[in-house]
Write an enzyme that holds these catalytic residues in place. Sequence first.
Site, mmCIF file in Angstrom:
data_model
loop_
_atom_site.group_PDB
_atom_site.id
_atom_site.type_symbol
_atom_site.label_atom_id
_atom_site.label_comp_id
_atom_site.label_asym_id
_atom_site.label_seq_id
_atom_site.Cartn_x
_atom_site.Cartn_y
_atom_site.Cartn_z
ATOM 1 N N GLU A 95 -33.843 -6.487 -3.247
ATOM 2 C CA GLU A 95 -34.887 -5.881 -4.074
ATOM 3 C C GLU A 95 -36.219 -5.711 -3.351
ATOM 4 O O GLU A 95 -37.264 -6.216 -3.761
ATOM 5 C CB GLU A 95 -35.081 -6.683 -5.362
ATOM 6 N N GLU A 114 -26.425 -5.424 -9.733
ATOM 7 C CA GLU A 114 -26.909 -6.495 -10.607
ATOM 8 C C GLU A 114 -27.071 -5.918 -12.006
ATOM 9 O O GLU A 114 -27.658 -4.845 -12.167
ATOM 10 C CB GLU A 114 -28.266 -7.040 -10.154
#
Length: 594
Positions: A318, A440
């Site tokens: 991320e 995710e």
Amino acid sequence: MGWFSKNKNKYRRHGGEGGGGASWKRRGCMFLGVGVAFVVLLCLGLKAFGAYGPHKLPNEVHSDPDALWPIKSGQFVNLYKGDFVLVEELPPEEGALAAAEPGEAESSEAGEGEPAAQAKKNCRPFYLSGWNAWDISRAGRIFPRNHKTVDNMTGRKALQKQFDRAASLGLNVVRAWAHTVDPMYPVMKSPGKYDEDGLRAIDLLLHEAGKRGIRVILSFVDNWKYRGGVDEMVDLSETAPERLYARPGDEDGDFDQLSLNETRKEYEVQRHALFFTDEGAKAIYKTHVETLLTRKNTYSGVLYRNDPTVLAWNLINEARCESWVVDNCEASLQSWVEEMSLFVKSLDPNHLVTSGSEGFFGPSTPSLLKFNPGEWTASHGVDFVQNHNLSTIDFGVFHLYPDNWFEGDACDSECRETFTRDYIHAHLNTGLRKPILLEEVGKKGEDRDAFLLNVYEMMHRNHIEGGYGAGTVVWQLSPSNFSDVDSFSIYLPEHQSTGNVIKSFGVKVATRMASAVSTGKRIVGWAWDIVRSRWRRFMGNRFWNKHVFQAPPPVTAQSEPAGAVSANRPPLERNATNDSSLSEPAIETELLMP
């Protein structure tokens, strides 16, 4: 006084002066010789039974015989026509069958004039159904004596139990960190210096996953947490400026921004962005990557870069570069992705590489910005299409957290359901001709099961209908030893209803993929055997051959029997329209994707 005392009286008691000493010396040599002979014979005997000898690592990966997704040595996950596939070499004698099978691919190593059968490879589609377990990289180091655990269970036992449960749910991939975020259990102690116990814990993770046929996605570094993360590498860099302020304290691993004033917050954001441009930080990152890729697993003896248990590498978890404070942040992040993906590929051509991005849409696709969870996402340097539209990035990833992105009553359950549907659909239809993995997805609250069921169904249906949806990796399954740090953790068997949702799709995927291979091979094999054997016996009958049929003309290089399937048939095109109606070539793929 020793055994060979110089006391002459003792010598004299054994047969006169001097003679007794010589006698005892001879006996001592005899005892020593017998002892050596005994040890040699014992060692030879133990070696004959495999219980002794130099410890030789197996140098290959072995899955358990009953693993749902067995991993074969040298069989890496690859790409073919927008799908993840497992490539199997076919022996020459299966060449004719390979020419008729769907899902084939031709080897680029076949020389001119070689038979087509020798150039064939079989591609098995490989749809992903998995889970995140970011902190299991430290599991091998946790013991009841140094960590409070459930039922005094060791971390290794907890890891094994989690993998066993995941395998029973039909899952085939786990995503974890190739580092730790816990200062008690570091992997990298300083640039270029590593804690061997920390590396052995990652060895264990790969070894236990491989035994159960579970592939692993490993992330090299984390954007959020300090230990093993971006900010630590910047602080360790010799070319980055010295800190003006002490690093803020961590709150559940992420530094506490609420306690900072605007000046301090902007300072931390600017320093964080140095990771993507500072040469010292990039050098530390590259050293970390090289250390892992060239690491030999102490359990299997296989280098990480040669281990088919590894499915792919995440460059970073991320990544964010806040363009609302730092100029040219989008360009800096994009340049970093290009540089580091090329670096990983140069050291490891066997494995797939992806970004690890949250997948927000950016300036390269202005028409898709409306699908982002908010305007704030446009100022974090992320650009889903641009970041993944590189030859060194093999597949796209995105993350999904409506509970984190929409707080309070600004977006109710119906609003979040609509957003989720549109967000997934937008990522699967950007024009990127690559597998797209929902890497995710997390949900809190009582409606988690219904939410996950819808998400699984959308991704799975897209793949069946010819889209680029490549699988779903839920956040997160947690061993009982580990704390729930973000309220998304799923504990099994405690959260049984959620486990049933995950299993319903894990088993569906496993059944579909298994039947794809077995059914396809059986049907094509049966048909080919019937045609080949019975037709030859029928035509071999002299009565029919002589009185009813004329002998068939010899087949030349310019002609083929009517109805024969060409060994050089081009591979099937992927249906990029996502239309559920199948075109004629796609009918063949129904055997692979029922």
